[in-house]
Write a protein that holds these residues in place. Structure first.
Motif, short mmCIF file in Angstrom:
data_model
loop_
_atom_site.label_atom_id
_atom_site.label_comp_id
_atom_site.label_asym_id
_atom_site.label_seq_id
_atom_site.Cartn_x
_atom_site.Cartn_y
_atom_site.Cartn_z
N LEU A 1 0.81 -1.22 0.00
CA LEU A 1 0.00 0.00 0.00
C LEU A 1 0.84 1.27 0.00
O LEU A 1 0.39 2.31 -0.50
N ARG B 1 -7.35 5.29 2.85
CA ARG B 1 -7.64 3.88 3.00
C ARG B 1 -8.67 3.62 4.10
O ARG B 1 -8.68 4.29 5.11
N GLN C 1 -12.63 5.62 -0.94
CA GLN C 1 -11.67 5.02 -0.01
C GLN C 1 -11.19 3.69 -0.58
O GLN C 1 -11.94 2.98 -1.27
N LEU C 2 -9.94 3.37 -0.29
CA LEU C 2 -9.41 2.08 -0.72
C LEU C 2 -9.82 1.00 0.27
O LEU C 2 -9.77 1.21 1.48
#
Length: 224
Positions: free
Chosen positions: A15, A24, A53-54
């Motif tokens: 990431l 995230r 958002q991840l």
């Protein structure tokens, strides 16, 4: 094609190339994923964007829509995925990224199949383009994901004529944005794909052929 790969580092190590923590919705986990022999039919950590958002979800590697009636598909060709009846909806709304350290291919040599591990020359992780069901968070068993493949180039064609579509970190982040349309996704692929000259490979143990084997020794070079 891509039928086996390694996903062994920590989530944070992957990431860190893609996004700041504020982008995230992913719980911190310092433990390595530790999978050196990821096979189809298993759940794999898949990165996607929802609500800006991840998210990282365990999703089944293999796509089987309800009407398919055949064994699951595991790859989709980039040349046709954006326009085909089966894959166009996934290309438009189900783009995702699979983290990897490298992937395995088998080549027949001397009447036997010899596996090779293919990875980036600079040691960076791979961000492989994927498409699949948009309901990744449900872990739906009926509809999972596929790895997008492209034609092999440079020396890679000596191992296999197909390979995973690997994107640069910047392109990978753009690929999964929800506000990116199908045509723009095609442009991202054209501009952001990592070419074959950035990969190297080495022979590895035939033990990788058994999906029960998962140790780090599977990606170590061997002399034969």
């Amino acid at each position: 094609m891509c039928g086996r790969f390694a996903q062994s580092q920590t989530r944070e190590e992957y990431l860190a190339y893609l996004a700041e923590e504020a982008e995230r919705d992913i719980a911190y986990d310092p433990e390595p994923i530790g999978r050196y022999n990821v096979a189809p039919g298993t759940k794999v950590l898949l990165l996607s964007e929802r609500d800006k958002q991840l998210h990282l979800d365990p999703v089944l590697w293999g796509y089987t829509p309800g009407w398919w009636g055949k064994p699951p598909l595991i790859n989709a060709r980039v040349e046709t995925a954006a326009t085909s009846r089966m894959f166009k909806p996934l290309w438009l709304h189900g783009r995702a990224i699979v983290f990897a350290d490298g992937w395995f291919e088998w080549k027949t040599e001397g009447g036997k199949k010899q596996p090779y591990f293919i990875h980036r020359t600079n040691g960076q992780p791979l961000f492989m383009a994927a498409i699949g069901s948009t309901l990744f968070e449900r872990g739906d068993e009926a509809e999972g994901f596929l790895i997008v493949t492209t034609a092999a180039d440079k020396g890679l064609v000596d191992i296999n004529d197909r390979r995973p579509l690997v994107l640069s970190p910047a392109a990978a982040r753009e690929w999964i944005r929800q506000d990116v349309g199908g045509k723009e996704a095609e442009r991202i692929v054209e501009d952001g794909a990592v070419s074959g000259e950035h990969f190297t490979w080495h022979a590895v143990s035939r033990a990788v052929g058994n999906v029960k084997n998962q140790g780090s020794e599977l990606i170590e070079p061997i002399n034969y």
